[in-house]
Every structure is written in structure tokens, then in C-alpha cells.
Design a protein around this motif. Structure first.
Motif, PDB file in Angstrom:
ATOM      1  N   VAL A 114       0.811  -1.224   0.000  1.00  0.00           N
ATOM      2  CA  VAL A 114       0.000   0.000   0.000  1.00  0.00           C
ATOM      3  C   VAL A 114       0.841   1.270   0.000  1.00  0.00           C
ATOM      4  O   VAL A 114       0.331   2.353  -0.252  1.00  0.00           O
ATOM      5  CB  VAL A 114      -1.020   0.025   1.171  1.00  0.00           C
ATOM      6  CG1 VAL A 114      -2.072  -1.072   0.981  1.00  0.00           C
ATOM      7  CG2 VAL A 114      -0.346  -0.096   2.521  1.00  0.00           C
ATOM      8  N   ALA A 115       2.138   1.147   0.282  1.00  0.00           N
ATOM      9  CA  ALA A 115       3.052   2.294   0.171  1.00  0.00           C
ATOM     10  C   ALA A 115       4.407   1.768  -0.253  1.00  0.00           C
ATOM     11  O   ALA A 115       4.889   0.759   0.260  1.00  0.00           O
ATOM     12  CB  ALA A 115       3.156   3.052   1.491  1.00  0.00           C
ATOM     13  N   LEU A 116       4.995   2.457  -1.208  1.00  0.00           N
ATOM     14  CA  LEU A 116       6.309   2.088  -1.713  1.00  0.00           C
ATOM     15  C   LEU A 116       7.013   3.377  -2.117  1.00  0.00           C
ATOM     16  O   LEU A 116       6.747   3.921  -3.184  1.00  0.00           O
ATOM     17  CB  LEU A 116       6.141   1.146  -2.916  1.00  0.00           C
ATOM     18  CG  LEU A 116       7.347   0.372  -3.374  1.00  0.00           C
ATOM     19  CD1 LEU A 116       7.787  -0.634  -2.318  1.00  0.00           C
ATOM     20  CD2 LEU A 116       7.035  -0.356  -4.680  1.00  0.00           C
ATOM     21  N   VAL A 117       7.828   3.896  -1.214  1.00  0.00           N
ATOM     22  CA  VAL A 117       8.565   5.139  -1.455  1.00  0.00           C
ATOM     23  C   VAL A 117      10.038   4.772  -1.527  1.00  0.00           C
ATOM     24  O   VAL A 117      10.620   4.354  -0.522  1.00  0.00           O
ATOM     25  CB  VAL A 117       8.305   6.175  -0.334  1.00  0.00           C
ATOM     26  CG1 VAL A 117       9.054   7.460  -0.620  1.00  0.00           C
ATOM     27  CG2 VAL A 117       6.812   6.421  -0.147  1.00  0.00           C
ATOM     28  N   ALA A 118      10.617   4.893  -2.710  1.00  0.00           N
ATOM     29  CA  ALA A 118      11.984   4.427  -2.954  1.00  0.00           C
ATOM     30  C   ALA A 118      12.946   4.844  -1.851  1.00  0.00           C
ATOM     31  O   ALA A 118      13.009   6.028  -1.484  1.00  0.00           O
ATOM     32  CB  ALA A 118      12.486   4.944  -4.300  1.00  0.00           C
ATOM     33  N   ASN A 119      13.646   3.860  -1.302  1.00  0.00           N
ATOM     34  CA  ASN A 119      14.716   4.054  -0.323  1.00  0.00           C
ATOM     35  C   ASN A 119      14.262   4.687   0.992  1.00  0.00           C
ATOM     36  O   ASN A 119      15.089   5.112   1.791  1.00  0.00           O
ATOM     37  CB  ASN A 119      15.852   4.874  -0.936  1.00  0.00           C
ATOM     38  CG  ASN A 119      16.282   4.319  -2.279  1.00  0.00           C
ATOM     39  OD1 ASN A 119      16.181   3.119  -2.537  1.00  0.00           O
ATOM     40  ND2 ASN A 119      16.739   5.185  -3.154  1.00  0.00           N
ATOM     41  N   THR A 120      12.944   4.754   1.217  1.00  0.00           N
ATOM     42  CA  THR A 120      12.404   5.418   2.401  1.00  0.00           C
ATOM     43  C   THR A 120      11.387   4.585   3.170  1.00  0.00           C
ATOM     44  O   THR A 120      11.446   4.498   4.391  1.00  0.00           O
ATOM     45  CB  THR A 120      11.725   6.754   1.996  1.00  0.00           C
ATOM     46  OG1 THR A 120      12.667   7.534   1.258  1.00  0.00           O
ATOM     47  CG2 THR A 120      11.257   7.536   3.193  1.00  0.00           C
ATOM     48  N   LYS A 121      10.430   3.977   2.440  1.00  0.00           N
ATOM     49  CA  LYS A 121       9.318   3.323   3.136  1.00  0.00           C
ATOM     50  C   LYS A 121       8.673   2.238   2.280  1.00  0.00           C
ATOM     51  O   LYS A 121       8.525   2.383   1.078  1.00  0.00           O
ATOM     52  CB  LYS A 121       8.260   4.372   3.475  1.00  0.00           C
ATOM     53  CG  LYS A 121       7.045   3.826   4.201  1.00  0.00           C
ATOM     54  CD  LYS A 121       5.939   4.850   4.277  1.00  0.00           C
ATOM     55  CE  LYS A 121       5.987   5.552   5.599  1.00  0.00           C
ATOM     56  NZ  LYS A 121       4.829   6.421   5.820  1.00  0.00           N
ATOM     57  N   VAL A 122       8.258   1.164   2.966  1.00  0.00           N
ATOM     58  CA  VAL A 122       7.447   0.104   2.377  1.00  0.00           C
ATOM     59  C   VAL A 122       6.363  -0.221   3.401  1.00  0.00           C
ATOM     60  O   VAL A 122       6.664  -0.360   4.588  1.00  0.00           O
ATOM     61  CB  VAL A 122       8.280  -1.176   2.088  1.00  0.00           C
ATOM     62  CG1 VAL A 122       7.385  -2.290   1.553  1.00  0.00           C
ATOM     63  CG2 VAL A 122       9.433  -0.887   1.135  1.00  0.00           C
ATOM     64  N   VAL A 123       5.106  -0.307   2.950  1.00  0.00           N
ATOM     65  CA  VAL A 123       4.010  -0.668   3.853  1.00  0.00           C
ATOM     66  C   VAL A 123       3.152  -1.731   3.176  1.00  0.00           C
ATOM     67  O   VAL A 123       2.746  -1.566   2.022  1.00  0.00           O
ATOM     68  CB  VAL A 123       3.123   0.546   4.221  1.00  0.00           C
ATOM     69  CG1 VAL A 123       1.979   0.114   5.153  1.00  0.00           C
ATOM     70  CG2 VAL A 123       3.950   1.651   4.868  1.00  0.00           C
ATOM     71  N   TRP A 124       2.904  -2.811   3.929  1.00  0.00           N
ATOM     72  CA  TRP A 124       2.009  -3.866   3.466  1.00  0.00           C
ATOM     73  C   TRP A 124       0.758  -3.869   4.334  1.00  0.00           C
ATOM     74  O   TRP A 124       0.836  -3.735   5.553  1.00  0.00           O
ATOM     75  CB  TRP A 124       2.648  -5.240   3.622  1.00  0.00           C
ATOM     76  CG  TRP A 124       3.952  -5.458   2.934  1.00  0.00           C
ATOM     77  CD1 TRP A 124       4.450  -4.825   1.828  1.00  0.00           C
ATOM     78  CD2 TRP A 124       4.946  -6.414   3.315  1.00  0.00           C
ATOM     79  NE1 TRP A 124       5.681  -5.335   1.506  1.00  0.00           N
ATOM     80  CE2 TRP A 124       6.011  -6.318   2.402  1.00  0.00           C
ATOM     81  CE3 TRP A 124       5.031  -7.355   4.341  1.00  0.00           C
ATOM     82  CZ2 TRP A 124       7.145  -7.107   2.486  1.00  0.00           C
ATOM     83  CZ3 TRP A 124       6.161  -8.142   4.426  1.00  0.00           C
ATOM     84  CH2 TRP A 124       7.202  -8.023   3.500  1.00  0.00           C
ATOM     85  N   LEU A 125      -0.391  -4.072   3.708  1.00  0.00           N
ATOM     86  CA  LEU A 125      -1.657  -4.269   4.412  1.00  0.00           C
ATOM     87  C   LEU A 125      -1.987  -5.758   4.363  1.00  0.00           C
ATOM     88  O   LEU A 125      -1.931  -6.370   3.293  1.00  0.00           O
ATOM     89  CB  LEU A 125      -2.772  -3.469   3.731  1.00  0.00           C
ATOM     90  CG  LEU A 125      -4.204  -3.739   4.220  1.00  0.00           C
ATOM     91  CD1 LEU A 125      -4.376  -3.334   5.687  1.00  0.00           C
ATOM     92  CD2 LEU A 125      -5.204  -3.020   3.327  1.00  0.00           C
TER      93      LEU A 125
END
Length: 166
Positions: free
Chosen positions: A62-73
Motif C-alpha cells: 500500500v506504500a512504496l517510497v523508494a529508499n524510504t518506506k514500504v508498507v504492506w496491508l
């Protein structure tokens, strides 16, 4: 000092770039399980995690910000060993990456993984191993310690335990 919340958090510090950490996180079969099916490295990608008949989980990026953040639901979940078979459903799994001096910090948080959950003790031990050892190893040496492939998904188990997407 970290305060105790209803979420599980584990943090590692590595002598690698944020890009290396980001790429390792998205190589889910390289650190969590070789039994991953689907898309783990694209926004809105969906994938299945499977461990024998013990744990089946359907997740969405649900979020993929290169080199900063990954979020899975967690879209759906099934544990064979808990009364509430779907304990993770609706929780999020967050990976936050930031530079700290010359190092990179990875802060892993399973938001909603509460000590009230029947699976908490097992999940806490497992996540600690996956983050502190397997993902750490993948980031620093190129070698993680994921669950070994079991010979493919048992589609019957997946269909039996997970609600189909609409």
C-alpha cells in the motif's frame, strides 16, 4: 528508550545504503520465505505468504517510497494454531528507512500486532528472527535465511482459508 505500544517494532542499523536496504526488503523471498507468490515490489501489488498449513497470509503493497518506506496491508490471514484464525487481518507491516550518520536504520513495525493476540509470543519471536537475522543478513551479506520452499503452494489450502478478492 522505546515505549511499549500495541505494535511490534524491531530496529536494525547497517553499514549499507538506503537503496540496498529498500531492495532487500522488497526481495521478500530472500529473507521471509521462498514460498512467496505474487508481486512484492510494486505499489498495489498483492502477494501470498505461506508456511506449511500453519500460516497463510495475503498482503498488499500500500506504500512504496523508494529508499524510504514500504508498507504492506494484511488483506487476509489464517493461522492453524489460534482460536481466531485471522488474527493479523487488517494490520499493517511497515518498513521505515533513514540515514543515521554514515549508517542506515531500518525500523520494522507490525502495526496492530498486539500482546492481546494469541499469536503474539510466536509472532514476536518469528519477526525478531526474520528482521534481526534474516533480513539483516540479506542486507549485509546478500544471504538471508528465509523459510525453504516446500514444493509450491497448496492451492486447496489457500482457497479454503483465504477469502477471494472481489
Amino acid at each position: 528508550m522505546e515505549t511499549k505500544t500495541s505494535d511490534f517494532t524491531s530496529t536494525i542499523l547497517v553499514n549499507e545504503t538506503p537503496e540496498t536496504v529498500f531492495n532487500a526488503i522488497n526481495n521478500v523471498s530472500g529473507w521471509w520465505s521462498e514460498e512467496i507468490e505474487g508481486v512484492t515490489n510494486k505499489q498495489n501489488g498483492e502477494f501470498l505468504y505461506h508456511y506449511k498449513d500453519v500460516h497463510i497470509c495475503k498482503l498488499k503493497v500500500v506504500a512504496l517510497v523508494a529508499n524510504t518506506k514500504v508498507v504492506w496491508l494484511v488483506l487476509d490471514n489464517h493461522f492453524s494454531f489460534t482460536k481466531d484464525k485471522k488474527e493479523w487481518k487488517g494490520t499493517t507491516i511497515n518498513f521505515e528507512i533513514k540515514k543515521v550518520g554514515k549508517q542506515t536504520e531500518l525500523r520494522f513495525t507490525h502495526v496492530g500486532l498486539s500482546p492481546a493476540y494469541e499469536c503474539y509470543t510466536i509472532c514476536e519471536e518469528a519477526w525478531t528472527k526474520y528482521i534481526q537475522e534474516s533480513l539483516y543478513g540479506l542486507i549485509t551479506t546478500g544471504e538471508g535465511m528465509p523459510n525453504a520452499k516446500e514444493g509450491g503452494f497448496n492451492q486447496e489450502l489457500v482457497e479454503k482459508h483465504l477469502t477471494p478478492s472481489n
